[in-house]
Design a protein around this motif. Structure first.
Motif, PDB file in Angstrom:
ATOM      1  N   GLY A  16       2.660   4.958  -8.962  1.00 38.30           N
ATOM      2  CA  GLY A  16       3.047   3.585  -8.648  1.00 38.30           C
ATOM      3  C   GLY A  16       1.869   2.692  -8.329  1.00 38.30           C
ATOM      4  O   GLY A  16       0.773   3.159  -8.007  1.00 38.30           O
ATOM      5  N   ILE A  17       2.126   1.379  -8.439  1.00 37.13           N
ATOM      6  CA  ILE A  17       1.129   0.345  -8.134  1.00 37.13           C
ATOM      7  C   ILE A  17       1.811  -0.726  -7.300  1.00 37.13           C
ATOM      8  O   ILE A  17       2.933  -1.146  -7.609  1.00 37.13           O
ATOM      9  CB  ILE A  17       0.581  -0.314  -9.417  1.00 37.13           C
ATOM     10  N   VAL A  18       1.133  -1.172  -6.254  1.00 34.36           N
ATOM     11  CA  VAL A  18       1.560  -2.362  -5.504  1.00 34.36           C
ATOM     12  C   VAL A  18       0.399  -3.338  -5.539  1.00 34.36           C
ATOM     13  O   VAL A  18      -0.726  -2.992  -5.156  1.00 34.36           O
ATOM     14  CB  VAL A  18       1.934  -2.027  -4.048  1.00 34.36           C
ATOM     15  N   ARG A  19       0.640  -4.538  -6.006  1.00 34.07           N
ATOM     16  CA  ARG A  19      -0.380  -5.583  -6.100  1.00 34.07           C
ATOM     17  C   ARG A  19       0.178  -6.843  -5.452  1.00 34.07           C
ATOM     18  O   ARG A  19       1.119  -7.452  -5.970  1.00 34.07           O
ATOM     19  CB  ARG A  19      -0.768  -5.831  -7.551  1.00 34.07           C
ATOM     20  N   ALA A  20      -0.393  -7.203  -4.317  1.00 30.58           N
ATOM     21  CA  ALA A  20       0.174  -8.281  -3.504  1.00 30.58           C
ATOM     22  C   ALA A  20       0.310  -9.589  -4.272  1.00 30.58           C
ATOM     23  O   ALA A  20       1.270 -10.350  -4.065  1.00 30.58           O
ATOM     24  CB  ALA A  20      -0.679  -8.489  -2.256  1.00 30.58           C
ATOM     25  N   ASP A  21      -0.613  -9.866  -5.187  1.00 29.41           N
ATOM     26  CA  ASP A  21      -0.577 -11.134  -5.927  1.00 29.41           C
ATOM     27  C   ASP A  21       0.203 -11.042  -7.229  1.00 29.41           C
ATOM     28  O   ASP A  21       0.297 -12.032  -7.974  1.00 29.41           O
ATOM     29  CB  ASP A  21      -2.006 -11.610  -6.217  1.00 29.41           C
ATOM     30  N   ARG A  23       5.028  -7.382  -8.627  1.00 26.76           N
ATOM     31  CA  ARG A  23       4.136  -6.935  -7.550  1.00 26.76           C
ATOM     32  C   ARG A  23       4.229  -5.436  -7.296  1.00 26.76           C
ATOM     33  O   ARG A  23       3.350  -4.863  -6.663  1.00 26.76           O
ATOM     34  CB  ARG A  23       4.458  -7.694  -6.255  1.00 26.76           C
ATOM     35  N   VAL A  24       5.298  -4.822  -7.770  1.00 28.21           N
ATOM     36  CA  VAL A  24       5.499  -3.386  -7.560  1.00 28.21           C
ATOM     37  C   VAL A  24       5.914  -2.741  -8.880  1.00 28.21           C
ATOM     38  O   VAL A  24       6.790  -3.260  -9.578  1.00 28.21           O
ATOM     39  CB  VAL A  24       6.587  -3.120  -6.496  1.00 28.21           C
ATOM     40  N   ALA A  25       5.252  -1.626  -9.192  1.00 35.44           N
ATOM     41  CA  ALA A  25       5.612  -0.859 -10.391  1.00 35.44           C
ATOM     42  C   ALA A  25       5.750   0.609 -10.008  1.00 35.44           C
ATOM     43  O   ALA A  25       4.880   1.156  -9.326  1.00 35.44           O
ATOM     44  CB  ALA A  25       4.544  -1.022 -11.463  1.00 35.44           C
ATOM     45  N   GLY A  50      -4.278   5.375  -2.518  1.00 35.99           N
ATOM     46  CA  GLY A  50      -5.533   4.695  -2.232  1.00 35.99           C
ATOM     47  C   GLY A  50      -5.430   3.203  -2.468  1.00 35.99           C
ATOM     48  O   GLY A  50      -4.606   2.735  -3.267  1.00 35.99           O
ATOM     49  N   GLN A  51      -6.272   2.453  -1.755  1.00 28.51           N
ATOM     50  CA  GLN A  51      -6.413   1.021  -1.973  1.00 28.51           C
ATOM     51  C   GLN A  51      -7.690   0.821  -2.777  1.00 28.51           C
ATOM     52  O   GLN A  51      -8.792   1.090  -2.303  1.00 28.51           O
ATOM     53  CB  GLN A  51      -6.511   0.270  -0.642  1.00 28.51           C
ATOM     54  N   ILE A  52      -7.544   0.374  -4.009  1.00 34.49           N
ATOM     55  CA  ILE A  52      -8.680   0.189  -4.905  1.00 34.49           C
ATOM     56  C   ILE A  52      -8.653  -1.254  -5.399  1.00 34.49           C
ATOM     57  O   ILE A  52      -7.783  -1.631  -6.204  1.00 34.49           O
ATOM     58  CB  ILE A  52      -8.630   1.173  -6.080  1.00 34.49           C
ATOM     59  N   GLY A  53      -9.565  -2.069  -4.901  1.00 36.81           N
ATOM     60  CA  GLY A  53      -9.545  -3.484  -5.237  1.00 36.81           C
ATOM     61  C   GLY A  53      -8.269  -4.133  -4.741  1.00 36.81           C
ATOM     62  O   GLY A  53      -7.891  -3.984  -3.571  1.00 36.81           O
ATOM     63  N   ASP A  54      -7.566  -4.801  -5.635  1.00 32.45           N
ATOM     64  CA  ASP A  54      -6.315  -5.472  -5.268  1.00 32.45           C
ATOM     65  C   ASP A  54      -5.102  -4.552  -5.335  1.00 32.45           C
ATOM     66  O   ASP A  54      -3.996  -4.949  -4.973  1.00 32.45           O
ATOM     67  CB  ASP A  54      -6.069  -6.679  -6.198  1.00 32.45           C
ATOM     68  N   ASP A  55      -5.305  -3.325  -5.799  1.00 30.88           N
ATOM     69  CA  ASP A  55      -4.179  -2.431  -6.040  1.00 30.88           C
ATOM     70  C   ASP A  55      -4.069  -1.341  -4.977  1.00 30.88           C
ATOM     71  O   ASP A  55      -5.066  -0.705  -4.617  1.00 30.88           O
ATOM     72  CB  ASP A  55      -4.330  -1.736  -7.401  1.00 30.88           C
ATOM     73  N   GLU A  71       2.705  -5.694   3.635  1.00 27.33           N
ATOM     74  CA  GLU A  71       1.807  -6.853   3.619  1.00 27.33           C
ATOM     75  C   GLU A  71       0.338  -6.454   3.564  1.00 27.33           C
ATOM     76  O   GLU A  71      -0.516  -7.022   4.240  1.00 27.33           O
ATOM     77  CB  GLU A  71       2.063  -7.736   4.850  1.00 27.33           C
ATOM     78  N   GLY A  72       0.043  -5.433   2.757  1.00 30.36           N
ATOM     79  CA  GLY A  72      -1.332  -5.024   2.567  1.00 30.36           C
ATOM     80  C   GLY A  72      -1.889  -4.112   3.641  1.00 30.36           C
ATOM     81  O   GLY A  72      -3.039  -3.666   3.551  1.00 30.36           O
ATOM     82  N   LYS A  73      -1.100  -3.797   4.663  1.00 31.59           N
ATOM     83  CA  LYS A  73      -1.541  -2.918   5.738  1.00 31.59           C
ATOM     84  C   LYS A  73      -0.787  -1.592   5.657  1.00 31.59           C
ATOM     85  O   LYS A  73       0.392  -1.562   5.330  1.00 31.59           O
ATOM     86  CB  LYS A  73      -1.298  -3.569   7.098  1.00 31.59           C
TER      87      LYS A  73
END
Length: 613
Positions: A6-11, A43-45, A150-155, A211-213
């Motif tokens: 999965g991917i979560v990208r806030a923007d 924002r979520v996959a 993991g948090q990698i860049g915006d993802d 929220e990114g945390k």
């Protein structure tokens, strides 16, 4: 069993091909079906590969949502008490399938995060709650199923295996401390991975992304305090009830099921209990074992004894150097990170053999940790007593003696460990018994600048986290293994080797109710006189021949010395940013030093595009 990603990208802005690429690197974990879900805002996959075990219909397709589409889940594992949970939820929730996946969705709706405490099984899953805009990751209590994040860049990313994350980000900076730790433990300890930006979710924990945390928290802890049972007969009865129930629960399957039978006490006991239930239904029970072309390493004659007693359809496969080399060459791709347990070779082979006949197997993994079966426990307990001489010499004096010893005495000298044991603290001694390399021996493998960087590094930080002084000596070692070696070595080995051929392995001895029961018993009841597996053998006495119960532990080791002499560990040397230019050689270098060096070189050649400090 399945693969999740999965991917979560806030923007927002996630493209479907991004999650499909991650998902399909895990096709070996789930060859039967594939799915993905993107939220409307992108924002979520979520991605899922399915190995169909329960409810083979399309109703078990994942990602799966609740009725309103506000909660979505991707799930890898089996929750064995799902029928009971479903019955509790049925009055207020509508079910569309027979799958345990849907039970998890409604259990979360009903009980929130606390539903984790109600699950009995093996699992790793991700649940997106669109109402609260949060992602929940969770892993089973003992770490049977893997989960990376993991948090990698915006993802923010997660996956069942590292390869799905490195498919998305192939040039991640390395965590040099994790690679150094590999030389100590023969695996990379949780939460580390070879990459600084990717972590392993610890067993018995959940993680919340909001929220990114992120918030990481445990939901289970093993209590090693004696309870009310003090009589041996009562303990035997209680264990038989729980272990038999654990085996019975793991026999539910809509696809063919068999048993991995090594010939040791653990797998033989699981086979005996399972056959009682399976043969009541009629039909043949399949058992599988693997042996070697060297008699000292082969347990197949004992496996045959149990197979004949229970009339199973028994299948054996023998592995020689040529076949071993073929499998060894695949380990780096299979494990994604340096992994030093060479029993991965026969584990893969027996999984491959079993998969030709069945889709699910039960195994005896966990028996040594739960019932105190490792021979190293006895060696550690015999050596307990006065403080090591090393403390009297001080760090510098101790290191000089060890370096001199390692430089002059052959690795195969039988007194090597006994001599060094007097100089070592308990954690160092225990690591050495397990094959790990002392700081002084690492200097022969690593570049001088790397040795200097790690001069003051605590090589045993991982064991120190789980070393509980106020436990009795045997329980202290068992607890340590349950928290470290079991999830990061044994269960990692079994998961990757079996899922490489799309085989689900179930481990009834690691049912958390069995584990909690055993550790609630006084040592004098479960291991009187520190006798290995005493309680388990007492319980299994009516079901197994004395020849199986009385034999010495053999383990699942390969004939490493002969295979290494046959060229299995040959490496090309070369410029690798961590290790000496050439592999270690000579009689003074331990077998494990040569093995770990070869494995690191192979991993660097295949997986490491850049180095980190």
């Amino acid at each position: 069993m399945c693969g999740i990603a999965g991917i979560v990208r806030a923007d927002g802005g996630i493209e479907e091909e991004e999650i499909v690429a991650m998902r399909d690197t895990l096709s070996h974990r789930g060859p039967d079906d594939a799915g993905c879900h993107l939220t409307p805002d992108r924002r979520v996959a979520l991605g899922h590969r399915r190995l169909s075990i329960i409810d083979l219909s399309s109703l078990g397709h994942q990602p799966m949502s609740n009725e309103t589409g506000t909660i979505w889940i991707v799930y890898n594992g089996e929750v064995y008490n799902f029928p009971a949970l479903r019955a509790q939820l049925a009055p207020t929730h509508r079910f569309r399938s027979r799958s345990d996946t849907e039970v998890l969705l409604h259990a979360y709706e009903e009980w929130g995060i606390d539903f984790l405490e109600r699950l009995r099984g093996m699992f790793a899953f991700a649940l997106w709650d669109g109402r609260q805009r949060r992602l929940l990751l969770a892993r089973d209590r003992l770490g049977i199923k893997p989960l990376y994040y993991g948090q990698i860049g915006d993802d923010f990313l997660f996956a069942s295996e590292l390869k799905a994350i490195t498919r998305r980000f192939p040039s991640l900076p390395l965590d040099e401390s994790a690679l150094y730790d590999f030389l100590t433990y023969l695996y990379i300890p949780t939460p580390k991975t070879p990459y600084r930006d990717v972590r392993k979710l610890p067993a018995g924990h959940y993680l919340l992304w909001e929220e990114g945390k992120t918030t990481l928290a445990p939901y289970w802890e093993l209590t090693c305090r004696p309870g009310g049972i003090t009589r041996e007969e009562e303990a035997v009865e209680g264990l038989e009830h729980l272990l038999d129930e654990a085996v019975h629960l793991r026999l539910v399957s809509d696809v063919p099921l068999g048993l991995l039978l090594s010939g040791g006490v653990d797998s033989s006991g699981v086979t005996a209990l399972a056959c009682r239930h399976l043969q009541e239904k009629g039909g043949k029970v399949h058992t599988f074992s693997v042996g070697f072309d060297e008699a000292a390493f082969t347990e197949t004659p004992y496996a045959r004894i149990v197979a004949e007693r229970y009339g199973t359809e028994h299948v054996e496969q023998h592995v020689d150097l040529a076949l071993g080399r073929q499998i060894y060459a695949r380990l780096h791709a299979m494990y994604d990170e340096p992994f030093g347990d060479t029993s991965a070779i026969p584990t893969f082979l027996v999984s491959e053999v079993a998969r030709r006949h069945v889709t699910v197997v039960l195994s005896g993994d966990g028996g040594d940790e739960v019932f105190g079966g490792y021979t190293r426990y006895g060696e550690m307990l015999e050596a307990s007593g006065p403080l090591p001489v090393g403390r009297l010499l001080g760090p510098a004096g101790r290191s000089r003696i060890i370096r001199g010893f390692l430089g002059h005495y052959p690795a195969r000298w039988r007194g090597r460990y006994r001599f060094l044991r007097a100089l070592l603290d308990p954690l160092e001694a225990y690591c050495m018994l397990m094959g790990g390399i002392l700081k002084e021996e690492k200097a022969f493998l690593l570049r001088p600048e790397v040795v200097r960087r790690f001069r003051d590094y605590d090589d045993y930080w991982f064991f120190r986290q789980h070393w509980i002084e106020d436990l009795d000596p045997l329980t202290r070692l068992q607890y340590l293994d349950l928290k470290t070696y079991l999830p990061d070595d044994i269960l990692t080995k079994v998961d990757r080797a079996s899922m490489a051929v799309s085989l689900e392995v179930r481990v009834p001895i690691l049912d958390h109710e069995v584990v909690e029961f055993v550790f609630s018993l006084p040592v004098a009841v479960r291991n009187p006189g520190n006798r290995p597996k005493y309680l388990l053998k007492r319980m299994l006495a009516p079901f197994l021949p004395e020849r199986i119960l009385a034999r010495r532990k053999q383990g699942f080791a390969i004939p490493l010395s002969r295979w290494a002499a046959g060229g299995m560990l040959e490496t090309s040397g070369g410029e690798i940013p961590f290790l000496q230019p050439q592999p270690p050689k000579g009689a003074n270098r331990s077998e494990f030093a040569i093995l770990l060096d070869a494995l690191l070189r192979g991993w660097f050649a295949e997986h490491a595009p850049s180095s980190g400090g």
